[in-house]
Design a protein around this motif. Structure first.
Motif, PDB file in Angstrom:
ATOM      1  N   ARG A 122       7.140  -7.069  -1.602  1.00 27.30           N
ATOM      2  CA  ARG A 122       5.328  -7.053  -2.058  1.00 27.30           C
ATOM      3  C   ARG A 122       5.457  -8.845  -1.605  1.00 27.30           C
ATOM      4  O   ARG A 122       4.181  -9.852  -3.007  1.00 27.30           O
ATOM      5  CB  ARG A 122       4.656  -7.098  -3.035  1.00 27.30           C
ATOM      6  N   ILE A 277      -9.412  -0.174  -2.520  1.00 25.61           N
ATOM      7  CA  ILE A 277      -8.334  -0.693  -2.440  1.00 25.61           C
ATOM      8  C   ILE A 277      -7.285   1.391  -2.804  1.00 25.61           C
ATOM      9  O   ILE A 277      -5.967   1.069  -2.406  1.00 25.61           O
ATOM     10  CB  ILE A 277      -7.602  -1.337  -4.030  1.00 25.61           C
ATOM     11  N   ASP A 278      -8.184   1.685  -2.862  1.00 24.89           N
ATOM     12  CA  ASP A 278      -7.337   2.759  -3.140  1.00 24.89           C
ATOM     13  C   ASP A 278      -6.818   3.030  -0.549  1.00 24.89           C
ATOM     14  O   ASP A 278      -5.742   4.151  -1.115  1.00 24.89           O
ATOM     15  CB  ASP A 278      -8.362   4.540  -3.250  1.00 24.89           C
ATOM     16  N   LEU A 280      -5.662   0.562   0.572  1.00 22.66           N
ATOM     17  CA  LEU A 280      -4.498   0.258   1.452  1.00 22.66           C
ATOM     18  C   LEU A 280      -3.269   0.582   0.420  1.00 22.66           C
ATOM     19  O   LEU A 280      -1.714   0.683   0.763  1.00 22.66           O
ATOM     20  CB  LEU A 280      -4.785  -0.987  -0.058  1.00 22.66           C
ATOM     21  N   GLN A 281      -4.242   1.406  -0.748  1.00 20.98           N
ATOM     22  CA  GLN A 281      -2.342   2.147  -1.752  1.00 20.98           C
ATOM     23  C   GLN A 281      -1.882   3.458  -0.856  1.00 20.98           C
ATOM     24  O   GLN A 281      -0.467   3.414  -0.886  1.00 20.98           O
ATOM     25  CB  GLN A 281      -3.183   2.647  -2.741  1.00 20.98           C
ATOM     26  N   GLU A 313      -5.742  -1.224 -10.774  1.00 25.56           N
ATOM     27  CA  GLU A 313      -5.149  -0.454  -9.430  1.00 25.56           C
ATOM     28  C   GLU A 313      -4.892  -2.695  -9.292  1.00 25.56           C
ATOM     29  O   GLU A 313      -3.811  -2.147  -8.331  1.00 25.56           O
ATOM     30  CB  GLU A 313      -7.073  -0.807  -8.784  1.00 25.56           C
ATOM     31  N   GLU A 316      -1.225  -0.625 -10.559  1.00 26.80           N
ATOM     32  CA  GLU A 316      -0.600   1.141  -9.508  1.00 26.80           C
ATOM     33  C   GLU A 316      -0.365   0.309  -8.184  1.00 26.80           C
ATOM     34  O   GLU A 316       0.724   0.103  -7.265  1.00 26.80           O
ATOM     35  CB  GLU A 316      -2.074   1.708  -9.354  1.00 26.80           C
ATOM     36  N   SER A 317      -0.834  -1.296  -7.628  1.00 26.76           N
ATOM     37  CA  SER A 317      -0.084  -1.570  -5.890  1.00 26.76           C
ATOM     38  C   SER A 317       0.866  -2.313  -6.927  1.00 26.76           C
ATOM     39  O   SER A 317       1.965  -2.223  -5.991  1.00 26.76           O
ATOM     40  CB  SER A 317      -1.774  -2.533  -6.102  1.00 26.76           C
ATOM     41  N   LEU A 322       3.272  -2.379  -3.108  1.00 28.32           N
ATOM     42  CA  LEU A 322       2.024  -3.898  -1.894  1.00 28.32           C
ATOM     43  C   LEU A 322       2.080  -5.188  -1.735  1.00 28.32           C
ATOM     44  O   LEU A 322       2.585  -5.741  -2.986  1.00 28.32           O
ATOM     45  CB  LEU A 322       1.294  -2.427  -2.191  1.00 28.32           C
ATOM     46  N   LEU A 324       0.176  -7.407  -1.765  1.00 31.85           N
ATOM     47  CA  LEU A 324      -0.799  -7.513  -2.166  1.00 31.85           C
ATOM     48  C   LEU A 324      -1.645  -8.730  -2.626  1.00 31.85           C
ATOM     49  O   LEU A 324      -1.075  -9.409  -3.228  1.00 31.85           O
ATOM     50  CB  LEU A 324      -1.781  -6.434  -2.957  1.00 31.85           C
TER      51      LEU A 324
END
Length: 419
Positions: A122, A277-278, A280-281, A313, A316-317, A322, A324
């Motif tokens: 990441r 973002i959901d 992306l996840q 968020e 979670e990422s 990720l 991100l």
């Protein structure tokens, strides 16, 4: 990006407010920025709309075309930002190990030089294997009254200690102009992240962006600067795009660009004017599997005055490992502006804890028309370091987690070498 915002139509605002969302701004015909965003933010019900971005541009001069009233049309926010960092992520998402030497191929290792920046896990690494956490600023370079070369704005941005600048660009501009803007950013020790703004909010235009990036003359510019460059394929491409279409569209875009010889990290904005973002996840892992040398960028035009959604968020990422980055954010959402604050101080703090890169929107040499009378997004009053004010000064200088207090320029950018 260079865009000025107008107002949101009453019916749109009412409908979105009923849903708990906020609408993006439209752009005036002679305003360079503006967005028609109506997208929701992160899954926690955060909402907002892209800030300070240009609408869909019409004509070669880059003037925006939307009326500035309706949502879902015309410009959106631009931003760049990307996450950087290094090391393998631990189970909690925090990086393990110290230093910043990268492991694995493509990112160097120790002081071994690779072609350029690369993404491992990441995190972003430079060609020398140094982990890089992006701490930068967006500027609507393509609409500067003095011309799209970034001067003297890059020099003023560099005074903050920023290590990156997201350059708003258009496919109507020349490759020679692109070369000059990138060169000028690098001269100020800023990592250039170039984004195309032409397809903001318009999913069907994604292939046309790739047409520009894969032109022989543009590829030549990218190859010239590939040691130090990131390419943001398109700013906030698409509003309501389902996961399957978004995944297929970007896989095709990535494949075309790699096939043209572009090896630099590619930054990919979320749909819903950058805010989803959901998605992306949910789909990001498949894109990373397709090509690990990418960064996924969310634009936080959300209504989140407490920072709860930001924290949730980001955590979670990170747990998903990720790559991100936060490509755009300001002090509030676009719709009804001051009524929908955004807890940017929580973003700054969590980004340090979780090692997430970000880019603030926007410097202000090109004025944002959004929220002109209710907290404009411009970080400066006149595009100079001395003109930093309000939230912009906090993000750039005075907050404990500001650019000045957390930005590190990689040695390869600072000195041109790994030692």
């Amino acid at each position: 990006m260079r865009v000025l915002h107008g107002s949101v139509a009453g019916w749109t605002g009412a409908a979105l407010m009923a849903l708990g969302l906020s609408a993006g701004c439209g752009d005036d015909s002679d305003d360079p920025q503006g967005s028609g965003q109506e997208t929701t933010g992160a899954g926690g019900g955060a909402s907002g709309a892209g800030g300070g971005a240009t609408g869909a541009t019409s004509g070669a001069d880059g003037a925006t075309s939307s009326s500035g009233a309706t949502s879902g049309a015309g410009g959106a926010t631009s931003s760049s930002g990307a996450t950087s960092g290094g090391g393998a992520a631990s189970s909690s998402g925090a990086t393990s190990g110290a230093g910043g030497a990268t492991s694995g191929a493509g990112a160097g290792g120790g002081d071994q030089e690779s072609t350029g920046f690369s993404v491992r896990g990441r995190f972003l690494y430079d060609r020398c294997g140094e982990k890089v956490l992006l701490r930068g600023i967006n500027e609507m370079v393509v609409w500067l009254s003095s011309g799209p070369d970034g001067l003297p704005e890059f020099a003023e941005i560099a005074k903050t200690g920023a290590n990156a600048v997201r350059i708003v660009w258009l496919a109507t501009e020349s490759s020679a102009g692109l070369d000059q803007a990138i060169t000028n950013a690098l001269a100020q020790k800023l990592i250039p992240i170039v984004e195309l703004h032409d397809a903001t909010g318009k999913w069907d235009l994604l292939p046309s962006l790739v047409d520009y990036w894969t032109r022989a003359d543009v590829v030549a510019v990218i190859k010239k600067h590939e040691q130090n460059l990131l390419v943001n394929i398109g700013n906030e491409v698409g509003d309501q795009v389902d996961n399957a279409a978004w995944e297929a569209g970007y896989k095709q875009a990535i494949t075309r660009m790699r096939g043209a010889g572009i090896t630099v990290p590619l930054v990919i904005d979320a749909s819903k004017w950058g805010q989803n973002i959901d998605q992306l996840q949910a789909v990001g892992p498949a894109l990373v599997k397709h090509d690990p040398n990418i960064l996924l960028s969310v634009h936080m035009w959300w209504t989140d005055g407490s920072g709860a959604t930001i924290t949730k968020e980001l955590q979670e990422s990170v747990a998903l490992n990720l790559p991100l980055m936060v490509g755009e954010f300001a002090q509030h959402a676009v719709y009804e502006c001051g009524k929908h604050p955004f807890d940017y101080k929580t973003l700054l703090a969590r980004s340090v804890e979780l090692e997430v890169g970000w880019l603030a929107w926007s410097w202000g040499a090109v004025k944002n028309s959004d929220c002109q009378s209710d907290g404009p997004f411009d970080m400066t009053t006149n595009g100079t370091f001395a003109g930093l004010t309000g939230w912009g000064r906090e993000v750039a200088v005075t907050d404990p987690n500001s650019i000045q207090n957390t930005s590190v320029r990689p040695r390869s950018i600072e000195t041109g070498s790994c030692r």
